[in-house]
Design an enzyme around this catalytic site. Structure first.
Site, PDB file in Angstrom:
ATOM      1  CG  ASN A   8      -1.873   1.092   1.322  1.00  0.00           C
ATOM      2  OD1 ASN A   8      -1.805   2.040   0.533  1.00  0.00           O
ATOM      3  ND2 ASN A   8      -2.779   1.031   2.277  1.00  0.00           N
ATOM      4  NE  ARG A  91      -6.119   1.759  -0.227  1.00  0.00           N
ATOM      5  CZ  ARG A  91      -6.066   2.939   0.362  1.00  0.00           C
ATOM      6  NH1 ARG A  91      -4.960   3.340   0.946  1.00  0.00           N
ATOM      7  NH2 ARG A  91      -7.118   3.714   0.371  1.00  0.00           N
ATOM      8  CG  HIS A 180     -13.105   4.018   2.764  1.00  0.00           C
ATOM      9  ND1 HIS A 180     -13.811   5.100   3.252  1.00  0.00           N
ATOM     10  CD2 HIS A 180     -11.811   4.230   3.103  1.00  0.00           C
ATOM     11  CE1 HIS A 180     -12.986   5.930   3.865  1.00  0.00           C
ATOM     12  NE2 HIS A 180     -11.763   5.429   3.789  1.00  0.00           N
ATOM     13  NE  ARG A 241     -10.173  13.512   3.027  1.00  0.00           N
ATOM     14  CZ  ARG A 241      -9.977  12.197   3.101  1.00  0.00           C
ATOM     15  NH1 ARG A 241     -10.941  11.398   3.528  1.00  0.00           N
ATOM     16  NH2 ARG A 241      -8.829  11.677   2.717  1.00  0.00           N
ATOM     17  CD  GLU A 386      -9.287  -0.754   3.898  1.00  0.00           C
ATOM     18  OE1 GLU A 386      -8.820  -0.462   5.029  1.00  0.00           O
ATOM     19  OE2 GLU A 386      -9.586   0.090   3.053  1.00  0.00           O
TER      20      GLU A 386
END
Ligand code: ADP
Length: 400
Positions: A8, A91, A180, A241, A386
């Site tokens: 990743n 990823r 996601h 965010r 993940e």
């Protein structure tokens, strides 16, 4: 041969895991940080062995060199040679409309990822660097990319179009993509397994609540809507965010503060959310501590965030015309019972008989049901994984 390396890559970091797919055990994992900037560091963990050291990493090639060095080290390594690694799974954040599933990496796939840089200017270049570094070090090993956006490619136009002139979608590919996806895919499959029912029959709302958060409506195993949009900025209030805003606020705020495009982008992505609302931290643990100590602003920040998530649960139940399960996952979803409690409060009318007391003391790190037996709709914590999805897709595509 059943060992899959999962990579990743970020712009200055690279997370890795080596997974043995015969029993899905993690043989080794670690993180290279501050690649190409000052004081780069790398960590390695395999069983009881833990190493953390400064490492001279000018670029991702150097980082991969250290990773492979650790994995094949005669003393602390977990493989004898690189040929024991059957494939590498990478990823990737953005697959645009080009990828609706994971793909074996070819030069054509690399060109497509490159062509999508405009949509993910921070992420896709890092993915390309990570892949190129692995290709250099392991030229004959097959590789796969697993896209965050792919699972959401089943969304219908009514969910992915914005109310802009249609030409903007056609010309600039402005639409909802969602992110996601690997996590939403994994936890929705896991909750179906827990319920002992085929996923094709189920309507599930999955809440991935971490530093970045997104909610997904999974109908019959397919994503039919999700809260993140063209970028990961849309949706619920996150660590830093803002999530959803009246779009007119952007130009108003830019004018008030004298911001240019880059500054307003940075403000909404890095200075807003729980951090901006609380004025304390982007980490829910810090905000919780402040709220418990009586800080009203911290308390309101948490409550505002939870209220936004609750609205998505209701909206997606309406969008799917029903609901069987709600799932909480990722850092906040798995570890913050207070947020889960606020989200599920007063949802009896939807059929959620939430056990608020049990929720507060529910054991962590396992798949657990938060509703009372007989609840028409169940609520769950399902720890996400993940890396395992990336390893499984990689193995399925080129390991067998
Ligand atoms: P990322 O989006 O970076 O993958 P994670 O899923 O790891 O994020 O979530 C990280 C966030 O989880 C932290 O910023 C923190 O807010 C939250 N978190 C982790 N542990 C706890 C906890 N015990 N209580 C509340 N929040 C937690």
């Amino acid at each position: 041969m059943s060992k899959v390396l999962v990579i990743n890559a970020g712009s200055s970091s690279l997370k890795y895991q080596l997974i043995d797919m015969t029993d899905r055990s993690v043989l080794a994992k670690g993180l290279a940080e501050r690649i190409g900037i000052d004081s780069p560091k790398i960590s390695y963990k395999a069983g009881e062995t833990k190493v953390e050291k400064d490492a001279d990493m000018k670029n991702h090639d150097d980082a991969i060199g250290f990773v492979l060095g650790f994995l094949t080290d005669p003393e602390i390594g977990v493989v004898k040679g690189m040929d024991e690694i059957v494939a590498v799974g990478h990823r990737a954040v953005h697959g645009g409309e080009k990828f609706n599933k994971s793909a074996i990496i070819t030069e054509e796939v690399m060109d497509t990822i490159e062509s999508l840089i405009e949509l993910a200017p921070l992420h896709n270049p890092a993915v390309i660097m990570g892949i190129r570094a692995c290709q250099k070090a392991m030229p004959t090993t097959p590789m796969v990319t697993v896209f965050d956006t792919a699972f959401h490619q089943t969304m219908p136009p009514i969910a992915y179009l914005y109310g802009l002139p249609y030409e903007d979608y056609q010309e600039y590919a402005i639409r909802r993509y969602g992110f996601h996806g690997t996590s939403h895919r994994y936890v929705s499959a896991r909750v179906a397994a827990q319920l002992g029912r085929p996923i094709e029959e189920l309507k599930i709302v999955t809440c991935h609540l971490g530093n970045g958060s997104s909610i997904c409506a999974v109908d019959g195993g397919k994503s039919v809507d999700t809260s993140m949009g063209f970028t990961p900025l849309e949706g619920v209030i996150m660590g830093t965010r803002s999530g959803n805003l009246d779009p007119a606020i952007v130009s108003y705020l830019a004018a008030k503060k004298g911001f240019g495009f880059k500054e307003i982008d940075n403000y909404l992505n890095k200075k807003s959310g729980i951090l901006g609302l609380s004025g304390i931290s982007s980490d829910f643990r810090d905000v919780e501590a402040a709220a418990i100590a009586g800080d009203e602003r911290a308390n309101t920040a948490r409550a505002t965030c939870a209220y936004g998530i609750k609205k998505y649960v209701g909206a997606y139940a309406a969008a799917m015309g029903g609901l069987d399960a709600v799932v909480f996952t990722a850092g906040v979803g798995e570890n913050d019972p207070y947020i889960r409690g606020l989200v599920c409060k007063n949802l009896q009318f939807l059929g959620i008989d939430f056990d608020a007391e049990f929720n507060m003391k529910a054991p962590r790190g396992q798949e657990i049901c938060l509703t009372r037996p007989g609840s028409k709709v169940s609520a769950w914590v399902i720890p996400t994984d993940e890396e395992m999805v990336i390893a499984q897709d990689t193995y399925d595509l080129c390991g067998k």
